[in-house]
Design a protein around this motif. Structure first.
Motif: not given
Length: 68
Positions: A1-11, A13-19, A43-50
């Protein structure tokens, strides 16, 4: 199963394609999320992508099964 976790902290956005997204398989889903956010005026800007290896994805899936 695919799982995406999204969290917002201090403005920020963090998106983790978890599983279920080894390597670059999350790219299409990431683009859809960014397009939807843009349509809402965010507006989104990618700061890190692993990318995760298949082994990392399967290891995480096994740990999640044992937690349930």
């Amino acid at each position: 199963m695919r799982k995406i976790v999204v969290s917002v902290e201090k403005g920020k956005l963090s998106v983790d394609f978890f599983e279920g997204f080894p390597g670059d398989t999350c790219s299409d889903e990431e683009e859809v999320i960014r397009l939807l956010l843009a349509k809402m005026g965010v507006r989104t800007d990618v700061q890190q992508s692993d990318s995760k290896s298949e082994a990392e994805v399967q290891s995480h899936a096994e740990r999640e099964k044992h937690r349930a």
